[in-house]
Scaffold this motif. Structure first.
Motif, PDB file in Angstrom:
ATOM      1  N   THR A  49       0.805  -1.232   0.000  1.00 47.94           N
ATOM      2  CA  THR A  49       0.000   0.000   0.000  1.00 47.94           C
ATOM      3  C   THR A  49       0.834   1.276   0.000  1.00 47.94           C
ATOM      4  OG1 THR A  49      -0.187  -0.157   2.414  1.00 47.94           O
ATOM      5  CG2 THR A  49      -1.998  -1.075   1.104  1.00 47.94           C
ATOM      6  N   PRO A  71      -0.227   5.345   1.089  1.00 49.66           N
ATOM      7  CA  PRO A  71      -1.510   4.651   1.285  1.00 49.66           C
ATOM      8  C   PRO A  71      -2.703   5.367   0.651  1.00 49.66           C
ATOM      9  CG  PRO A  71      -0.234   4.605   3.303  1.00 49.66           C
ATOM     10  CD  PRO A  71       0.490   5.532   2.368  1.00 49.66           C
ATOM     11  N   LYS A  72      -2.655   6.708   0.563  1.00 46.48           N
ATOM     12  CA  LYS A  72      -3.771   7.445  -0.043  1.00 46.48           C
ATOM     13  C   LYS A  72      -3.895   7.105  -1.521  1.00 46.48           C
ATOM     14  CE  LYS A  72      -5.940  11.958  -0.330  1.00 46.48           C
ATOM     15  NZ  LYS A  72      -5.849  13.406  -0.017  1.00 46.48           N
ATOM     16  N   GLU A  75      -5.410   3.716  -1.774  1.00 46.04           N
ATOM     17  CA  GLU A  75      -6.852   3.768  -1.521  1.00 46.04           C
ATOM     18  C   GLU A  75      -7.603   4.305  -2.734  1.00 46.04           C
ATOM     19  OE1 GLU A  75      -9.364   6.345   1.498  1.00 46.04           O
ATOM     20  OE2 GLU A  75      -8.293   4.761   2.571  1.00 46.04           O
ATOM     21  N   GLN A  76      -7.046   5.341  -3.375  1.00 48.15           N
ATOM     22  CA  GLN A  76      -7.678   5.905  -4.569  1.00 48.15           C
ATOM     23  C   GLN A  76      -7.708   4.900  -5.718  1.00 48.15           C
ATOM     24  OE1 GLN A  76      -5.183   9.378  -4.943  1.00 48.15           O
ATOM     25  NE2 GLN A  76      -6.550  10.677  -3.720  1.00 48.15           N
ATOM     26  N   THR A  80      -7.502  -0.754   0.182  1.00 43.95           N
ATOM     27  CA  THR A  80      -7.670  -0.147   1.507  1.00 43.95           C
ATOM     28  C   THR A  80      -7.139  -1.079   2.583  1.00 43.95           C
ATOM     29  OG1 THR A  80      -9.632   1.074   0.799  1.00 43.95           O
ATOM     30  CG2 THR A  80      -9.349   0.762   3.156  1.00 43.95           C
ATOM     31  N   ALA A 153     -13.768   1.815   5.599  1.00 39.78           N
ATOM     32  CA  ALA A 153     -13.207   1.084   4.452  1.00 39.78           C
ATOM     33  C   ALA A 153     -14.300   0.720   3.449  1.00 39.78           C
ATOM     34  CB  ALA A 153     -12.501  -0.177   4.939  1.00 39.78           C
ATOM     35  N   THR A 156     -15.280   3.354   0.837  1.00 38.69           N
ATOM     36  CA  THR A 156     -14.344   3.726  -0.244  1.00 38.69           C
ATOM     37  C   THR A 156     -14.603   2.951  -1.528  1.00 38.69           C
ATOM     38  OG1 THR A 156     -12.697   2.037   0.349  1.00 38.69           O
ATOM     39  CG2 THR A 156     -12.531   4.175   1.472  1.00 38.69           C
ATOM     40  N   ALA A 158     -13.832  -0.082  -2.151  1.00 35.66           N
ATOM     41  CA  ALA A 158     -12.544  -0.714  -2.438  1.00 35.66           C
ATOM     42  C   ALA A 158     -12.710  -2.002  -3.233  1.00 35.66           C
ATOM     43  CB  ALA A 158     -11.829  -1.012  -1.128  1.00 35.66           C
ATOM     44  N   ILE A 161      -9.606  -5.154   0.190  1.00 33.50           N
ATOM     45  CA  ILE A 161      -9.589  -4.664   1.573  1.00 33.50           C
ATOM     46  C   ILE A 161      -8.665  -5.579   2.377  1.00 33.50           C
ATOM     47  CG2 ILE A 161     -10.906  -4.163   3.657  1.00 33.50           C
ATOM     48  CD1 ILE A 161     -13.368  -3.734   1.941  1.00 33.50           C
TER      49      ILE A 161
END
Length: 493
Positions: A49, A71-72, A75-76, A80, A153, A156, A158, A161
């Motif tokens: 990540t 990590p951002k 996540e995008q 996550t 989470a 998002t 995702a 995860i």
């Protein structure tokens, strides 16, 4: 999303944490990741990540070589990570925590509060969670904070995860609901990396398992093609005898007696006792008042009425300092915020409650202090380069061992353990259980609060079950079953 990690290496200074790890995640699978504390599981996911940069190796996502900067960015891109040590902002509300960095705003820059509340309530409904959105997150229990992180989470959308010990602070009912959510996510094509030390969960919810040991991948298999004993053997590199050591119960005089302890809104008319050499397990659902009772006994919180007797004498414990002087140790469920000072060294954390004993004339006797710390590190098998490194650099399980070492070091008469094996691997769990046995053989009285019913049944001599702030029943070890405990925990008789 298909993720492949090949020959991943990562070192922190001279400490080689990952030394050639391979990991493969398929679309829509629940993939267990297991290994002893310090095996490198969380580090590997942090490399994936973008929290840590790899030193060597290759990561491909859907066939394309991919390395996240942070990590951002991960996540995008749909990946996550729900960390074991929760990322909650305690002074902010539950709603603010859920949308931090992802606030919904109108064209004028004002928050769309109603829309955010509707989205939050939708996820809480999905998880069967009831937490006021305007509640300060720091006042939520650890279990509630865990559910906030899971809800965050899920919002998002995702594709992957990563869940690191997601059920460590949850009750059986909440775990069941989380498993329902995981099953529905799997049907939607979401992949789950499930890091846990709870074998029952791994065999219940996961499709495949990867076992790590000492920074390397040992094996990857379909869950259906392996078993408990094989997984343990691969994790620890040796056969592990019985999960719970045999208890040679020999009870002495009553050490602690609690009479009519009451704190409005939390617990009422609590009565129980613990004898020397006895382990009393305390079970119940999250929010039942178990932790609050223990905090009051230790002087962290105050009661409105009731009495506490220690070794036949009535005591008035207003602060933890008084409790420690009386020979009471308390291993809290929240090791990060209450059990440790993460910036302090392992040594400094361990000697914190006993520091005065090493400096009788104001000058610390360093050799005695060092010998004491080394003895406890060895006894608890804390894995670390040195006693002088910051405790925040250790894995979660090794941090827990340091917390236990700290309180064992005071030579307690009464030891309160609140979720003592949370986030601890199966080998280390047995070491903790064995230590509990050794302490009771020396006459220490132990209260163990746990959400793990096998642990409660395996280690307790007596079991108290708390329901909505009251002791709803008491079971002897020989008569106790999971069904009886859950009946009492949900208000039955």
């Amino acid at each position: 999303m298909r993720i492949t990690m090949e020959n991943i290496h990562k070192a922190f200074g001279t400490n080689q944490v990952l030394t050639g790890v391979d990991f493969d995640l398929l679309n829509g699978e629940v993939h267990a990741l297991m290994g002893e504390n310090g095996a490198g599981k969380s580090t590997m996911m942090n490399v994936l990540t973008g929290l840590h940069a790899r030193d060597n190796g290759k990561i491909t996502i859907d066939g394309t070589e991919t390395y996240f900067k942070n990590p951002k960015e991960a996540e995008q891109s749909g990946v996550t990570f729900i960390h074991q040590e929760l990322n909650i902002w305690p002074d902010m509300t539950v709603l603010e925590n859920l949308f931090i960095g992802k606030e919904r705003k109108n064209t004028f820059g004002f928050l769309k509060t109603a829309e955010m509340k509707a989205l939050a309530n939708k996820q809480f409904e999905r998880l069967s969670v009831s937490i006021p959105l305007d509640k300060e997150a720091g006042s939520c229990s650890v279990g509630e904070q865990q559910m906030i992180e899971i809800a965050k989470a899920l919002m998002t959308e995702a594709k992957v995860i990563i869940m690191d010990e997601p059920t460590a602070a949850l009750t059986e009912r909440e775990i069941s609901k989380l498993f329902d959510v995981i099953s529905s996510l799997k049907k939607e094509g979401v992949s789950i990396v499930y890091i846990s030390h709870r074998m029952e969960e791994i065999f219940s919810i996961c499709d495949r398992i990867t076992v790590m040991r000492d920074g390397k991948t040992v094996d990857t298999k379909a869950i259906a093609a392996t078993n408990f004993d094989e997984v343990v053997r691969k994790m620890v590199g040796r056969e592990l005898t019985d999960r719970f050591p045999t208890r040679n119960q020999s009870l002495g005089e009553t050490v602690l007696e609690v009479k009519g302890l009451t704190k409005s809104g939390y617990f009422e008319d609590i009565n129980f006792s613990v004898r020397a050499g006895e382990i009393v397990g305390v079970s119940g659902l999250m929010g039942a008042g178990r932790t609050e009772i223990m905090r009051t006994i230790f002087g962290l919180d105050s009661s409105e009425s009731g009495e506490i007797w220690l070794n036949g004498k009535k005591v008035h414990i207003k602060t933890p300092v008084q409790a420690v002087k009386l020979g009471i140790g308390f291993i809290t469920e929240d090791r990060k915020d209450e059990g440790l000072i993460l910036d302090f060294s392992i040594k400094d954390n361990i000697v914190l409650p006993t520091l005065a004993s090493f400096a009788p004339k104001g000058i610390i006797r360093e050799k005695s202090e060092t010998d004491f710390v080394n003895m406890l590190i060895k006894r608890l098998t804390v894995k670390a380069e040195s006693k002088d490194i910051a405790v925040g650099r250790l894995s979660g399980g090794n941090q827990q061992k340091v917390v236990i070492a700290k309180w064992v070091g005071i030579g307690p008469k009464l030891l309160i353990l609140d979720e003592p094996t949370r986030g601890v691997d199966v080998g280390a769990k047995r070491e903790i259980y064995q230590l509990m046995n050794e302490l009771t053989e020396r006459g220490v009285a132990i209260i163990m609060v746990s959400s793990e019913l096998p642990e409660i049944l395996g280690m307790s001599d007596r079991i108290l079950v708390v329901h909505e702030g009251k002791v709803n029943g008491e079971l002897l070890k020989e008569n106790a079953t999971q069904e009886k405990i859950m009946t009492l925990a949900t208000g039955g008789q």
